[in-house]
Design an enzyme around this catalytic site. Sequence first.
Site, PDB file in Angstrom:
ATOM      1  N   ASN A  64       0.783  -1.232   0.000  1.00  0.00           N
ATOM      2  CA  ASN A  64       0.000   0.000   0.000  1.00  0.00           C
ATOM      3  C   ASN A  64       0.816   1.283   0.000  1.00  0.00           C
ATOM      4  O   ASN A  64       0.503   2.227  -0.722  1.00  0.00           O
ATOM      5  CB  ASN A  64      -0.912   0.007   1.234  1.00  0.00           C
ATOM      6  CG  ASN A  64      -2.321  -0.328   0.818  1.00  0.00           C
ATOM      7  OD1 ASN A  64      -2.660  -0.153  -0.348  1.00  0.00           O
ATOM      8  ND2 ASN A  64      -3.126  -0.793   1.745  1.00  0.00           N
ATOM      9  N   ASP A  67       1.899  -9.870   3.875  1.00  0.00           N
ATOM     10  CA  ASP A  67       0.696  -9.643   4.689  1.00  0.00           C
ATOM     11  C   ASP A  67      -0.619 -10.028   3.995  1.00  0.00           C
ATOM     12  O   ASP A  67      -1.636 -10.194   4.665  1.00  0.00           O
ATOM     13  CB  ASP A  67       0.607  -8.169   5.108  1.00  0.00           C
ATOM     14  CG  ASP A  67       1.775  -7.741   5.975  1.00  0.00           C
ATOM     15  OD1 ASP A  67       2.435  -8.618   6.558  1.00  0.00           O
ATOM     16  OD2 ASP A  67       2.042  -6.523   6.053  1.00  0.00           O
ATOM     17  N   GLU A  94      -5.646 -24.135  18.138  1.00  0.00           N
ATOM     18  CA  GLU A  94      -6.969 -24.028  18.768  1.00  0.00           C
ATOM     19  C   GLU A  94      -7.622 -22.692  18.498  1.00  0.00           C
ATOM     20  O   GLU A  94      -8.827 -22.542  18.605  1.00  0.00           O
ATOM     21  CB  GLU A  94      -6.855 -24.159  20.293  1.00  0.00           C
ATOM     22  CG  GLU A  94      -6.740 -25.560  20.766  1.00  0.00           C
ATOM     23  CD  GLU A  94      -5.291 -25.907  20.970  1.00  0.00           C
ATOM     24  OE1 GLU A  94      -4.661 -26.312  19.972  1.00  0.00           O
ATOM     25  OE2 GLU A  94      -4.796 -25.774  22.080  1.00  0.00           O
ATOM     26  N   VAL A 107      11.873 -14.153  10.344  1.00  0.00           N
ATOM     27  CA  VAL A 107      12.089 -15.426   9.660  1.00  0.00           C
ATOM     28  C   VAL A 107      10.975 -15.632   8.614  1.00  0.00           C
ATOM     29  O   VAL A 107      11.178 -16.269   7.575  1.00  0.00           O
ATOM     30  CB  VAL A 107      12.133 -16.577  10.706  1.00  0.00           C
ATOM     31  CG1 VAL A 107      10.768 -16.874  11.300  1.00  0.00           C
ATOM     32  CG2 VAL A 107      12.719 -17.835  10.120  1.00  0.00           C
TER      33      VAL A 107
HETATM   34  O1  F6P Z   1       4.567  -5.578   5.682  1.00  0.00           O
HETATM   35  C1  F6P Z   1       5.372  -6.675   5.905  1.00  0.00           C
HETATM   36  C2  F6P Z   1       5.824  -6.727   7.338  1.00  0.00           C
HETATM   37  O2  F6P Z   1       6.660  -7.857   7.501  1.00  0.00           O
HETATM   38  C3  F6P Z   1       4.718  -6.723   8.389  1.00  0.00           C
HETATM   39  O3  F6P Z   1       4.108  -7.975   8.554  1.00  0.00           O
HETATM   40  C4  F6P Z   1       5.452  -6.244   9.610  1.00  0.00           C
HETATM   41  O4  F6P Z   1       4.578  -5.644  10.523  1.00  0.00           O
HETATM   42  C5  F6P Z   1       6.421  -5.237   9.033  1.00  0.00           C
HETATM   43  O5  F6P Z   1       6.585  -5.570   7.659  1.00  0.00           O
HETATM   44  C6  F6P Z   1       7.771  -5.195   9.690  1.00  0.00           C
HETATM   45  O6  F6P Z   1       8.500  -4.192   9.097  1.00  0.00           O
HETATM   46  P1  F6P Z   1      10.074  -3.986   9.292  1.00  0.00           P
HETATM   47  O7  F6P Z   1      10.771  -5.097   8.585  1.00  0.00           O
HETATM   48  O8  F6P Z   1      10.339  -2.670   8.679  1.00  0.00           O
HETATM   49  O9  F6P Z   1      10.305  -4.053  10.763  1.00  0.00           O
END
Ligand code: F6P
Length: 336
Positions: free
Chosen positions: A103, A128, A188, A254
């Site tokens: 986005n 995501d 769960e 990871v």
């Molecule tokens: O948008 C991808 C993502 O991995 C999200 O799931 C996570 O909140 C964010 O990026 C983490 O961002 P950064 O790698 O900048 O800490």
Amino acid sequence: MKRIAVFTSGGDAPGMNACIRAVVRAGHYYGLEVYGIIRGYEGMINGDIMEMDDRSVSNIIQKGGTILKSARSENFRTEEGRKKAYNNLRKYNIDGLVAIGGNGTFTGALKFYEEYGVPCVGCPGTIDNDLYGTDFTIGYDTAVNTCLAAIDRIRDTADAHERAFFIEVMGRDTGYIAIRSAIGGGAEMAIMPEKKNSIKEIIEKFKFGVSNSKSSHIVIVAEGEKPGRANEIAEQVKKEVPELDIKVTILGHVQRGGAPTAADRVLASRLGLGAVEGLLKGKTNVMVGVVNRTLVYTDFKDTITKKKLINNELPRLIEILNGRKYKNEDRLSILK
Ligand code: F6P
């Protein structure tokens, strides 16, 4: 259109390389010159732009990360930054862009088009899966499979020690990774922003499990807007169900790495070709996606503002498959 440039921006996602490869080779197929921009918008501002031939994308389809690097550019948010970026694109006579990202990436591309009129087609690249206009984003399937591999391992030790595990997964403010990992991992519960689970409900679930001689528990927690919240939830459950031996695992970055799955490689390849063909057909400010197996183009405006909802069937699936006691009236109303 004679010259296009491709870049990756925002959080990297497995399959981005397969998409770059598809853009480069599809561009050449159509007689275009293709350039790569290093570090997304940051590279556009700094002039880190290079021509890519077919061989420059050999042997990358199976690799995680992005050979073009990625960044979240603060400078591109400024008018000055965008002006520099435009001047660099002019220097290289770039007349179309393929942006692989999420986005934030598309919001930047839209603003850039409004100011400088450089056409751009986006490819959804984020683990995501939170983009409206495509059933799946590049990297999501791989990330979920990475989570599953971890959950399977944690399940072994949870079972051996009769423990309860809260496993936190990424997803920013959505629960797409959480819900699919929870179903595939036989968890769960999936705690996610879309569901607004109350702590009372979570505690009841555990009490019900304990009263039914359940010896180990796996609960998947979406990071939500506050990564680390699995710890907070675990603390509260510990207080109310002290007989449980509770552990927390935060999977973290990871989830962003590793070789892309077949599904991600194929999706990324289709979208890369779709982006080039979209530009050649005169499309701009659209994201190319796959909905119901069909390639579609969705306006950035919709992609950015509309929320892709999680299918209601999925949380229900977890409840039914995990021994929740259904009241008779519940069952009857469902079977009507
Ligand atoms: O948008 C991808 C993502 O991995 C999200 O799931 C996570 O909140 C964010 O990026 C983490 O961002 P950064 O790698 O900048 O800490």
